[in-house]
Enzyme design. Structure first.
Site, PDB file in Angstrom:
ATOM      1  NE  ARG A 132      -3.896   0.569   1.988  1.00  0.00           N
ATOM      2  CZ  ARG A 132      -5.104   0.621   2.557  1.00  0.00           C
ATOM      3  NH1 ARG A 132      -5.289   1.409   3.600  1.00  0.00           N
ATOM      4  NH2 ARG A 132      -6.099  -0.090   2.099  1.00  0.00           N
ATOM      5  CB  CYS A 134     -14.158   0.836   0.572  1.00  0.00           C
ATOM      6  SG  CYS A 134     -13.551   2.526   0.720  1.00  0.00           S
ATOM      7  CG  ASP A 139     -13.990   5.881  -0.625  1.00  0.00           C
ATOM      8  OD1 ASP A 139     -13.980   5.826   0.625  1.00  0.00           O
ATOM      9  OD2 ASP A 139     -12.952   5.733  -1.313  1.00  0.00           O
ATOM     10  NE  ARG A 183     -10.696  -5.412   0.866  1.00  0.00           N
ATOM     11  CZ  ARG A 183      -9.833  -4.423   1.173  1.00  0.00           C
ATOM     12  NH1 ARG A 183     -10.269  -3.349   1.779  1.00  0.00           N
ATOM     13  NH2 ARG A 183      -8.558  -4.495   0.823  1.00  0.00           N
ATOM     14  CG  HIS A 197      -8.514  -0.041  -2.633  1.00  0.00           C
ATOM     15  ND1 HIS A 197      -7.726  -1.138  -2.297  1.00  0.00           N
ATOM     16  CD2 HIS A 197      -9.165   0.299  -1.477  1.00  0.00           C
ATOM     17  CE1 HIS A 197      -7.892  -1.427  -1.016  1.00  0.00           C
ATOM     18  NE2 HIS A 197      -8.755  -0.573  -0.503  1.00  0.00           N
ATOM     19  CD  GLN A 207     -13.160  -2.006  -0.414  1.00  0.00           C
ATOM     20  OE1 GLN A 207     -12.353  -1.900   0.502  1.00  0.00           O
ATOM     21  NE2 GLN A 207     -14.361  -2.527  -0.238  1.00  0.00           N
TER      22      GLN A 207
END
Ligand code: CP
Ligand code: NVA
Length: 295
Positions: free
Chosen positions: A98, A254, A216, A282, A125, A128
């Site tokens: 990340r 998310c 988000d 996830r 991402h 996700q």
């Protein structure tokens, strides 16, 4: 052995296989195919879900994880990305990263002889969105007949969503302020494949008849010049938006979520909200993604 950098690098069948495997391993125990596998996770940014679901997933699959946080490792700071990649491949079997710059991740992956997974960059991402697709499949069983609508910022999660919509031919509306837009190159690549990817400034148009509503944060980690909240407020997911959607609409986010900003407390706490299933998924998705990398 494969990297997992962006969804657009996958075929439609590879993405569908990842979703099916995630659902299979949610229902039945997964095999310990990572026995003796060592995984290094580099997290330059904070994380709850991604970090913990990877670590627990690795553990459940029989592997071992080693975390490097921003204090121990900022890519390209203490030594070059090339040298870091060439050292870590001597110890580990898989790297999860990340980081801020997507080009740092792709540079690392281009050098590394072991697979690299994108655990979020400023650009995308993908992990996700695999979990999001699992959540949609659990609720509706298919993608073809659905309208999925995104509200708010044009960020990394949206980027991966556009790629997924192109691959799976999902009717996908993006409702965002007029002074921002999704990555133009990706949008044109995606709209060449799927004419039903629509960008609009009209939040009500996006919401009408939607089966799945997603939002988000308006201020992603590392955003240097976020738009003011006034620009985003028309795209807040609230009861008015949900009422325009189908009765059985699901609300996804998310997380982390900022209540009374991108979503109201009423919506995120409502029976339509599947945000914690999404968070659970996830874990199942990370395991399927790691399986993909080793096969
Ligand atoms: N959704 C998500 O990636 O959460 P974290 O930032 O907590 O990992
Ligand atoms: N867009 C958000 C996602 C967090 C999981 C961010 O990058 O901060």
């Amino acid at each position: 052995m494969s990297n997992f950098i962006d969804l657009k690098d996958l075929s439609k069948d590879q993405l569908l296989d990842l979703i099916s495997l995630s659902i299979k391993w949610k229902k039945n125990p997964s095999p310990k195919f990572m026995n003796d596998k060592q995984v290094v996770l580099i997290f330059e940014k904070p994380s709850l879900r991604t970090r913990v679901s990877f670590e627990i997933g690795i553990n459940q699959l029989g592997g071992k994880s080693y975390i490097l946080n921003d204090k121990e490792m900022q890519l390209g700071q203490r030594e070059t990305i090339e040298d870091t990649a060439r050292v870590l491949e001597r110890y580990a079997d898989l790297i999860v990263i990340r980081c801020f710059g997507h080009s740092q991740l792709t540079k690392f992956a281009s050098i590394s002889s072991i697979p690299v997974i994108n655990a979020l960059t400023d650009f995308s991402h993908p992990c996700q969105v695999v979990a999001d697709l699992v959540t949609i499949k659990e609720n509706f069983g298919n993608y073809e007949s659905l309208k999925v609508a995104w509200f708010g910022d044009c960020n990394n999660v949206l980027q991966s969503w556009i790629e997924a919509s192109a691959l799976l031919n999902i009717k996908f509306y993006i409702a965002c302020p007029k002074n921002i837009s999704p990555d133009k190159k990706t949008l044109s690549w995606a709209q060449d494949r799927n004419k039903n990817i629509i960008v609009t400034q009209d939040a009500y148009e996006a919401a009408r008849g939607a089966n799945c509503i997603i939002t988000d944060t308006w201020n992603s980690m590392g955003d240097t010049n976020p738009l003011s909240e006034n620009n985003f407020m028309p795209y807040q997911v609230n009861d008015k938006i949900i009422k325009l959607a189908e009765e059985n609409v699901i609300f996804m986010h998310c997380l982390p979520a900022y209540r009374n900003k991108e979503v109201t407390p009423e919506v995120i706490e409502s029976a339509n909200s599947v945000v914690f299933d999404e968070a659970e998924n996830r874990l199942h998705a990370q395991k399927a993604i790691m399986h993909f990398c080793f096969n």
